[in-house]
Design an enzyme around this catalytic site. Sequence first.
Site, mmCIF file in Angstrom:
data_model
loop_
_atom_site.group_PDB
_atom_site.id
_atom_site.type_symbol
_atom_site.label_atom_id
_atom_site.label_comp_id
_atom_site.label_asym_id
_atom_site.label_seq_id
_atom_site.Cartn_x
_atom_site.Cartn_y
_atom_site.Cartn_z
ATOM 1 N N ARG A 122 -105.626 -15.863 30.580
ATOM 2 C CA ARG A 122 -104.889 -16.400 31.746
ATOM 3 C C ARG A 122 -105.212 -17.868 32.045
ATOM 4 O O ARG A 122 -105.048 -18.333 33.160
ATOM 5 C CB ARG A 122 -105.134 -15.561 32.996
ATOM 6 C CG ARG A 122 -104.630 -14.146 32.864
ATOM 7 C CD ARG A 122 -104.369 -13.511 34.209
ATOM 8 N NE ARG A 122 -103.886 -12.162 34.026
ATOM 9 C CZ ARG A 122 -104.680 -11.104 33.917
ATOM 10 N NH1 ARG A 122 -105.987 -11.243 34.008
ATOM 11 N NH2 ARG A 122 -104.166 -9.905 33.750
ATOM 12 N N LYS A 144 -97.040 -30.888 29.800
ATOM 13 C CA LYS A 144 -95.979 -30.046 29.222
ATOM 14 C C LYS A 144 -96.518 -29.451 27.930
ATOM 15 O O LYS A 144 -96.924 -30.185 27.019
ATOM 16 C CB LYS A 144 -94.728 -30.869 28.913
ATOM 17 C CG LYS A 144 -93.870 -31.129 30.126
ATOM 18 C CD LYS A 144 -92.547 -31.744 29.708
ATOM 19 C CE LYS A 144 -91.692 -32.048 30.925
ATOM 20 N NZ LYS A 144 -90.455 -32.770 30.556
ATOM 21 N N GLU A 186 -91.077 -44.599 21.829
ATOM 22 C CA GLU A 186 -91.451 -44.102 23.163
ATOM 23 C C GLU A 186 -92.118 -45.205 23.991
ATOM 24 O O GLU A 186 -91.992 -45.230 25.218
ATOM 25 C CB GLU A 186 -92.401 -42.895 23.047
ATOM 26 C CG GLU A 186 -91.789 -41.661 22.378
ATOM 27 C CD GLU A 186 -90.985 -40.772 23.336
ATOM 28 O OE1 GLU A 186 -90.834 -41.109 24.526
ATOM 29 O OE2 GLU A 186 -90.497 -39.727 22.861
ATOM 30 N N LYS A 228 -96.602 -43.301 32.697
ATOM 31 C CA LYS A 228 -96.362 -41.855 32.666
ATOM 32 C C LYS A 228 -97.195 -41.166 33.746
ATOM 33 O O LYS A 228 -96.707 -40.276 34.456
ATOM 34 C CB LYS A 228 -96.686 -41.271 31.282
ATOM 35 C CG LYS A 228 -96.475 -39.761 31.275
ATOM 36 C CD LYS A 228 -96.033 -39.190 29.978
ATOM 37 C CE LYS A 228 -95.643 -37.731 30.178
ATOM 38 N NZ LYS A 228 -95.258 -37.042 28.982
ATOM 39 N N GLU A 238 -91.079 -31.970 37.176
ATOM 40 C CA GLU A 238 -89.740 -32.504 36.874
ATOM 41 C C GLU A 238 -88.650 -31.978 37.808
ATOM 42 O O GLU A 238 -87.637 -31.434 37.375
ATOM 43 C CB GLU A 238 -89.370 -32.238 35.407
ATOM 44 C CG GLU A 238 -88.252 -33.161 34.932
ATOM 45 C CD GLU A 238 -88.088 -33.153 33.419
ATOM 46 O OE1 GLU A 238 -89.084 -33.270 32.702
ATOM 47 O OE2 GLU A 238 -86.942 -33.023 32.978
ATOM 48 N N ARG A 242 -89.456 -37.408 37.224
ATOM 49 C CA ARG A 242 -90.009 -37.222 35.867
ATOM 50 C C ARG A 242 -88.901 -37.260 34.814
ATOM 51 O O ARG A 242 -89.158 -37.604 33.663
ATOM 52 C CB ARG A 242 -90.811 -35.913 35.777
ATOM 53 C CG ARG A 242 -91.508 -35.774 34.441
ATOM 54 C CD ARG A 242 -92.619 -34.746 34.433
ATOM 55 N NE ARG A 242 -93.190 -34.670 33.112
ATOM 56 C CZ ARG A 242 -94.329 -34.069 32.807
ATOM 57 N NH1 ARG A 242 -95.032 -33.481 33.754
ATOM 58 N NH2 ARG A 242 -94.775 -34.035 31.574
ATOM 59 N N ASN A 246 -87.000 -39.128 30.252
ATOM 60 C CA ASN A 246 -86.042 -38.668 29.241
ATOM 61 C C ASN A 246 -84.991 -39.727 28.919
ATOM 62 O O ASN A 246 -83.957 -39.411 28.330
ATOM 63 C CB ASN A 246 -85.354 -37.380 29.708
ATOM 64 C CG ASN A 246 -86.355 -36.260 29.866
ATOM 65 O OD1 ASN A 246 -87.287 -36.153 29.089
ATOM 66 N ND2 ASN A 246 -86.176 -35.448 30.900
ATOM 67 N N HIS A 249 -82.995 -39.538 25.737
ATOM 68 C CA HIS A 249 -83.197 -38.204 25.156
ATOM 69 C C HIS A 249 -81.941 -37.352 25.095
ATOM 70 O O HIS A 249 -81.869 -36.433 24.283
ATOM 71 C CB HIS A 249 -84.298 -37.455 25.912
ATOM 72 C CG HIS A 249 -85.696 -37.907 25.550
ATOM 73 N ND1 HIS A 249 -86.118 -39.201 25.771
ATOM 74 C CD2 HIS A 249 -86.738 -37.266 24.976
ATOM 75 C CE1 HIS A 249 -87.370 -39.313 25.345
ATOM 76 N NE2 HIS A 249 -87.764 -38.161 24.861
ATOM 77 N N HIS A 253 -81.430 -35.749 21.585
ATOM 78 C CA HIS A 253 -81.446 -34.308 21.292
ATOM 79 C C HIS A 253 -80.207 -33.891 20.498
ATOM 80 O O HIS A 253 -80.292 -33.062 19.595
ATOM 81 C CB HIS A 253 -81.565 -33.496 22.582
ATOM 82 C CG HIS A 253 -82.935 -33.577 23.176
ATOM 83 N ND1 HIS A 253 -83.183 -33.517 24.528
ATOM 84 C CD2 HIS A 253 -84.145 -33.733 22.590
ATOM 85 C CE1 HIS A 253 -84.489 -33.625 24.743
ATOM 86 N NE2 HIS A 253 -85.093 -33.759 23.586
ATOM 87 N N HIS A 267 -88.230 -37.749 15.920
ATOM 88 C CA HIS A 267 -87.945 -37.731 17.353
ATOM 89 C C HIS A 267 -87.963 -39.148 17.962
ATOM 90 O O HIS A 267 -87.028 -39.542 18.667
ATOM 91 C CB HIS A 267 -88.940 -36.823 18.079
ATOM 92 C CG HIS A 267 -88.760 -36.823 19.562
ATOM 93 N ND1 HIS A 267 -87.666 -36.240 20.179
ATOM 94 C CD2 HIS A 267 -89.494 -37.374 20.558
ATOM 95 C CE1 HIS A 267 -87.760 -36.410 21.480
ATOM 96 N NE2 HIS A 267 -88.858 -37.097 21.737
#
Length: 370
Positions: A122, A144, A186, A228, A238, A242, A246, A249, A253, A267
């Site tokens: 956990r 993330k 990035e 960041k 987010e 946040r 992106n 992105h 994507h 990426h």
Amino acid sequence: MQQTVNVDLGERAYRVEIGPDLLAQSGHYIAPLLHRPRVAVLTDETVSGLHLEGLRAGLSAAGIELSALALPAGEATKGWPQFERAVEWLLSEKVERRDVVVALGGGVIGDLAGFAAAVLRRGVRFVQIPTSLLAQVDSSVGGKTGINAPQGKNLIGAFHQPSLVLADTSVLGTLTDRDFLAGYGEVVKYGLLGDAAFFEWLEVNGPALASGDMAARVQAVTRSVQMKADIVARDETEQGDRALLNLGHTFCHALEAATGYSDRLLHGEGVAIGCAMAFELSARLGLCSQESPSRVRAHLRAMGMKTDLADIPGDLPGAEALIDLMAQDKKVVDGQLRFILARGIGEAFVTSDVPRDAVMSVLTDALAAR
Ligand code: GLY
């Protein structure tokens, strides 16, 4: 030369240490987190060959032992089979609730190890030691974690903040030029989304940074991580700001899906092309002058990076199909495409109010130029 960035998240706050030769000092930084002098390290086979002994030496200088599992390198590792293997290995290593898991690698390892730490007993603590530029400036910071599903990337995961991030800028010297520049996509993103002065600094210092100037690398990673950290501290899960991270992105994507997540497009390369397209879209919507997308492209070109759809090898589907791929992104809300657009360099904002025709015309023209 070494820098520290604090990620201010109350009782989940942590430090990001940035500088050369941090692997050698890893024991010094990790020892205060430990209840007993051992850690379990998840890494990949490539990074293990390059950096595991350096980490072992750094930890052993503080009397810390390590055991390590090296998973296959590459995006395909980031799914249930290797995740199951990692979790079962951590259990077989008798990692307890108060122990610490270490992620040594790029984004794939950081995301998978962070998710394993999030669910093991956990939740156990973990330390990120990112070894790619992309992981140092983006994926290792902000909590993330997760793996890919057959239905899409990063669809299974959890927010689980690390207890410490050690971004050793010396290890960036072992990256291929292509991987380094993909991570640089990035870095540029941070200037474009919120700091015009940083973008200007990159225009001047980018070439030195790419050819190995350590002080410039430390400065670029630090500014990126600081931006960041500030955004994550404002909006950890987010709900709002946040999403600025992106930038580029939504286009990226769709392009990654269209190229089968293969090495036709990394990426970070997709992010760079996506940023140029987001600025082009912003200019066409009258939000910023045409000078902005031209300047973005000029910098990417000067760095020898992929800049336009013409730089992606092989076939691409038509504009309609690319828009359909965008609509499958997990960040779509109520079927509305969400874009990060800009009023100028360093002035990005989030909007769902983008006419489909405008996106269509940007894609159609970009495809026609191939
Ligand atoms: N990579 C985007 C984020 O961490 O929110």
